[in-house]
Design an enzyme around this catalytic site. Structure first.
Site, PDB file in Angstrom:
ATOM      1  CG  ASP A  95       4.453   3.394   7.604  1.00  0.00           C
ATOM      2  OD1 ASP A  95       5.555   3.825   7.220  1.00  0.00           O
ATOM      3  OD2 ASP A  95       3.412   4.073   7.598  1.00  0.00           O
TER       4      ASP A  95
ATOM      5  CE  LYS B 204      -0.790   0.259   2.666  1.00  0.00           C
ATOM      6  NZ  LYS B 204      -2.049   0.731   2.176  1.00  0.00           N
TER       7      LYS B 204
ATOM      8  CG  MET C 236      -0.142   5.244  -2.909  1.00  0.00           C
ATOM      9  SD  MET C 236      -1.500   5.098  -1.731  1.00  0.00           S
ATOM     10  CE  MET C 236      -1.994   6.804  -1.553  1.00  0.00           C
TER      11      MET C 236
END
Ligand code: SAH
Length: 279
Positions: free
Chosen positions: A56, A78, A190
């Site tokens: 990823d 993503k 995040m």
């Protein structure tokens, strides 16, 4: 002595080698925060033994360069709000490859079990009858704090640390008052796009506006930036420095230790020996 006579006679029909079901394996590999030297030996061995690799976005270029040549490596990361491969399709892909007898490496940034969906993937893989195992990695909190000289805990300053996500599946459902009362280090993953909310909520819950805070962008990579600020100026710092993902937010008195450590940082002397400025 073990009594073998109680064992049933073997009734298993042995299969011809070409029809024997082969069982592959899925490794969920934690690749750490970016520096290839922070990979564990086990992670590197799994990567080197892979027949196919799925990786990823958080897996750094430096680590991607260690992927064996000739082994297919597939990007499944993503882009914000948009999965390049849906999670269920990805799990099915992992299962399909393992069922064909392949060694599959699913390489993820940091540690798969820290905000890495490792638990969900492991559950689904095992439910599908796959042999699946997790290899832990250095999580961003640990990697970034060390490379920024900000200890997560420090005797007399912070007796603990809490890892928090700044991004909920739907909405962020945190007990801000509980976090504020902990009186120890808070690390937000995040959290950059929620910097304003984080500082507002913690201040409303009673934390001092002057509580030291740091933003560590691209921790453990060549382009690492460490921005020191105060809780009330978190959003301003994100905007001023145009902070990009991946970045981690640390809040707590430990942030001040970086300044102290910097002041006594060893300097390379003319003779090539390290010496301390305070010596
Ligand atoms: N499983 C990962 C975390 C995935 S969540 C781990 O254990 O580290 C993604 C968040 O991790 C990013 O938004 C950022 O907050 C943090 N992160 C991951 N790698 C980072 C890095 N090299 N520098 C700064 N933050 C990082």
């Amino acid at each position: 002595m073990h009594n073998f006579s109680t064992h049933k006679p073997a009734t298993v029909v042995s299969l011809a080698p070409q029809t024997r079901p082969t069982q592959g394996k899925v490794w969920l590999v934690g690749a750490g925060p970016g520096d290839a030297e922070l990979l564990t030996i086990k992670a590197l061995r799994a990567i080197e033994s892979a027949d196919v690799i799925f990786f990823d976005q958080l897996v750094s270029q430096e680590i991607r360069e260690l992927f064996p040549r000739g082994v297919p490596s597939i990007y499944v990361g993503k882009v914000k709000n948009c999965h390049s491969v849906a999670q269920t399709d990805l799990n099915q892909m992992l299962v399909d490859h393992a069922q064909r007898g392949l060694t599959v490496c699913r390489v993820k940034g940091g540690d798969p079990f820290v905000f890495g969906r490792g638990g969900e993937e492991l559950l689904q893989l095992r439910q599908a009858g796959c042999d699946a195992e997790v290899i832990p990695g250095i999580t961003a909190a640990s990697g970034c704090s060390t490379s920024a000289d900000i200890p997560l805990t420090h005797r007399g300053v912070s007796q603990g640390c809490t890892l928090v996500t700044g991004h909920g599946e739907r909405e962020l459902n945190l007990s801000w008052s509980a976090l504020a009362q902990l009186n120890h280090t808070l690390v937000f993953y995040m959290g950059v796009s929620r910097a304003e909310l984080i500082s507002e909520q913690l201040i409303r819950a009673g934390m001092a506006i002057t509580t030291p805070a740091a933003i560590i962008e691209n921790g453990c990579r060549d382009n690492q930036r460490v921005i020191s600020t105060e809780l009330s100026s978190l959003q301003q710092a994100v905007e001023e420095h145009k902070v990009q993902s991946p970045a981690l937010i640390m809040v707590g008195e430990v942030v001040n230790l970086a300044q102290q450590l910097k002041a006594i940082e060893p300097q390379l002397s003319a003779t090539g020996q390290y010496q301390s400025l305070s010596a």
